[in-house]
Enzyme design. Structure first.
Site, short mmCIF file in Angstrom:
data_model
loop_
_atom_site.label_atom_id
_atom_site.label_comp_id
_atom_site.label_asym_id
_atom_site.label_seq_id
_atom_site.Cartn_x
_atom_site.Cartn_y
_atom_site.Cartn_z
N SER A 55 38.88 42.62 31.74
CA SER A 55 39.35 41.58 32.66
C SER A 55 40.76 41.89 33.17
O SER A 55 41.05 41.73 34.37
CB SER A 55 39.41 40.22 31.94
OG SER A 55 38.13 39.83 31.54
N ARG B 246 42.18 42.97 37.10
CA ARG B 246 43.22 42.18 37.76
C ARG B 246 44.45 43.02 38.08
O ARG B 246 45.14 42.79 39.08
CB ARG B 246 43.59 40.97 36.88
CG ARG B 246 42.47 39.90 36.88
CD ARG B 246 42.54 39.03 35.65
NE ARG B 246 41.64 37.87 35.69
CZ ARG B 246 40.33 37.90 35.38
NH1 ARG B 246 39.75 39.04 35.03
NH2 ARG B 246 39.62 36.79 35.42
N ARG C 277 22.58 37.78 40.30
CA ARG C 277 23.51 36.84 39.64
C ARG C 277 24.01 35.78 40.63
O ARG C 277 24.20 36.06 41.81
CB ARG C 277 24.67 37.62 39.00
CG ARG C 277 24.14 38.52 37.89
CD ARG C 277 25.23 39.23 37.16
NE ARG C 277 26.10 38.32 36.43
CZ ARG C 277 27.19 38.71 35.79
NH1 ARG C 277 27.54 39.98 35.80
NH2 ARG C 277 27.93 37.84 35.14
N SER D 116 34.54 28.91 34.22
CA SER D 116 34.39 30.33 34.55
C SER D 116 35.69 30.87 35.10
O SER D 116 36.19 30.41 36.14
CB SER D 116 33.28 30.50 35.60
OG SER D 116 33.41 31.75 36.23
N GLN E 248 36.01 33.67 36.41
CA GLN E 248 35.73 34.38 37.66
C GLN E 248 35.80 33.42 38.84
O GLN E 248 36.37 33.75 39.88
CB GLN E 248 34.36 35.05 37.59
CG GLN E 248 34.35 36.15 36.52
CD GLN E 248 33.03 36.89 36.42
OE1 GLN E 248 32.05 36.52 37.07
NE2 GLN E 248 32.99 37.91 35.59
N ASP F 114 31.44 36.36 25.89
CA ASP F 114 30.87 37.71 25.89
C ASP F 114 30.56 38.22 24.48
O ASP F 114 29.90 39.25 24.31
CB ASP F 114 31.83 38.69 26.59
CG ASP F 114 31.92 38.42 28.09
OD1 ASP F 114 31.01 37.77 28.64
OD2 ASP F 114 32.91 38.84 28.70
C1 S3P Z 1 35.40 37.49 33.10
C2 S3P Z 1 34.99 36.21 32.88
C3 S3P Z 1 33.74 35.86 32.17
C4 S3P Z 1 33.19 37.02 31.39
C5 S3P Z 1 33.24 38.30 32.15
C6 S3P Z 1 34.65 38.64 32.58
C7 S3P Z 1 36.64 37.71 33.87
O1 S3P Z 1 32.78 35.47 33.12
O2 S3P Z 1 31.88 36.75 30.96
O3 S3P Z 1 32.73 39.37 31.38
O4 S3P Z 1 37.18 38.83 33.82
O5 S3P Z 1 37.11 36.77 34.52
P1 S3P Z 1 32.75 33.95 33.67
O6 S3P Z 1 34.07 33.69 34.25
O7 S3P Z 1 31.70 33.90 34.74
O8 S3P Z 1 32.42 33.11 32.49
#
Ligand code: S3P
Length: 429
Positions: free
Chosen positions: A22, A26, A121, A166, A168, A316
């Protein structure tokens, strides 16, 4: 590729965990939007993060991928160019959702796509807020999945109440919020707090970020300045070695360089609740993120309940936790985790399929699973469904299963941990 793994008598030694996925994503994204050169060390060289690099190169950002460091030559908030071709995010949901927030703020059109998993997805969760902000974003097959076509520019701030916890979705809206007009802040409220790496890194690059409870806001048009980023080890990758050390008899493993950000540390809390012999050593901070080395020893684990606010902090790690639960004494219940169904695979169905093949008593539910632990695992043919976290979780299950285990598509670990099998083998003795 089918990979064969047999039972281990003992695991001993140290493993240094590769960079957080993650945070690596970023770092590239914000480095590209900053003024000057951002230097990233311990960057994760997994396929997902390489997809992010590839996408930003296509938008005119020069990124040097050297042996020990990445140099991102940022061109400022408005420095991206229209991509020369379709952006290919590969298997990466994080790239898809976060980059969409950035693309929504550009005055050029773009198209992005990815592999079969990405194309199934859900992207409605980002299409909705970005559309509310004024972007024209559509799913080319009309099914709310990639490929996506994005016509950006002229965004307005919103206060988005996200129905899912989430990071993301949150990050996507915050990134788009940098490109809004006027002086109002863009806000996101989520049902429970998800990982906060975007907030920490945006602040590190100079954006005005305010967090209160489960609401975060960003001011428009920040001037981002290049930074040094030392990426901590990924707790999601560390999870496999932590579990291996706890489950395999006569084991002691020092798992080094693990990010223990409180929005990611649910695994540690669950291991402790299950009775793990686990000690955090050498606690420190790298680029604002808390880090520790974790010493684990073989432990007699007991079942537990995993639910509620802890879920986003270990989302995860749930496949690995399910394997630990299968080896623990008594019942484990995982609930409030419907998000598992929309990861790289449907991780509820896939865990039920594969743990059942190993002889485990497991029932899938609408939002989790119930596992009766304690019966010996049998080696089996495991279907990874090309999901890296499934392959790695069952590589650990194989170490305690009778006979041998074959993992179909086992090389998908390259998504987040290319050296996984080498690092695991180095601990066998
Ligand atoms: C992530 C957020 C998680 C995680 C993914 C990485 C991120 O997903 O499962 O592997 O880097 O923001 P979600 O935000 O959809 O839960």
């Amino acid at each position: 590729m089918i990979l064969e793994i047999t039972k281990a008598n003992s695991l001993k030694g140290e493993v240094r965990i590769p960079g957080d996925k993650s945070i690596s994503h970023r770092g590239i994204m914000l480095g590209a939007l900053a003024n000057g050169t951002t230097r990233i060390t311990n960057f994760l060289q997994g396929a997902d993060c390489l997809s992010t690099i590839d996408c930003f190169r296509k938008m005119g950002i020069s990124i040097e991928n050297k042996t020990n460091e990445i140099l991102v030559h940022g061109k400022g908030l408005h420095g991206l160019c229209k991509p020369k071709s379709i952006l290919d995010v590969g298997n990466s949901g994080t790239t898809t959702r976060l980059i969409s927030g950035i693309l929504a703020g550009q005055d050029f059109t773009s198209e992005l796509t990815g592999d079969a998993s990405i194309q199934s997805r859900p992207m409605g969760r980002i299409i909705k807020p970005l559309t509310q902000m004024g972007a024209n974003i559509s799913s080319l097959k009309g099914n709310d999945c990639a490929p996506l076509y994005i016509e950006g520019g002229h965004l307005s701030p919103i206060h988005y109440q996200s129905p899912v916890a989430s990071a993301q979705v949150k990050s996507c809206v915050l990134f788009a919020g940098m490109y809004t007009q006027g002086c109002e802040r863009t806000q996101v409220t989520e049902p429970t707090l998800s990982r906060n790496h975007s907030e920490l890194m945006l602040a590190h690059f100079g954006a005005s970020i305010k967090s209160q409870g489960t609401t975060v806001s960003i001011a428009p048009e920040p001037t981002l300045e290049a930074r040094e980023i030392e990426v901590p080890g990924d707790i999601s990758s560390a999870a496999y070695f932590i579990a291996a050390g706890l489950l395999v008899p006569n084991s002691e493993i020092l798992v080094k360089n693990v990010g223990i950000n409180p929005t990611r540390d649910g695994l540690i809390r669950v291991c402790r609740a299950m009775g793990a012999d686990m000690t955090l050593l050498n606690q420190r901070k790298d680029s604002g993120e808390p880090v520790a080395d974790i010493l684990v020893r073989t432990s007699h684990l007991k079942g537990t309940i995993v639910e509620g606010e802890i879920i986003p902090t270990l989302i995860d790690e749930l496949p690995m936790i399910a394997v630990m639960a299968a080896c623990a004494e008594g019942e484990t219940i995982i609930r409030d985790a419907a998000e598992l169904k929309v990861k790289e695979s449907n991780r509820i169905d896939v865990m039920v399929e594969n743990l059942s093949a190993m002889g485990v008593d497991i029932t899938g539910t609408e939002d989790g699973m119930v596992i009766q632990g304690g019966k010996p695992l049998k080696g089996a043919l495991i279907q990874s469904h090309l999901d890296h976290r499934i392959a790695m979780s069952f590589a650990i299950a194989a170490l305690v299963a009778q006979g041998s285990t074959q993992i179909e598509g086992g090389d998908c670990v390259k998504i987040s941990y290319p050296e996984f099998y080498n690092d695991l083998n180095a601990l066998r003795n």
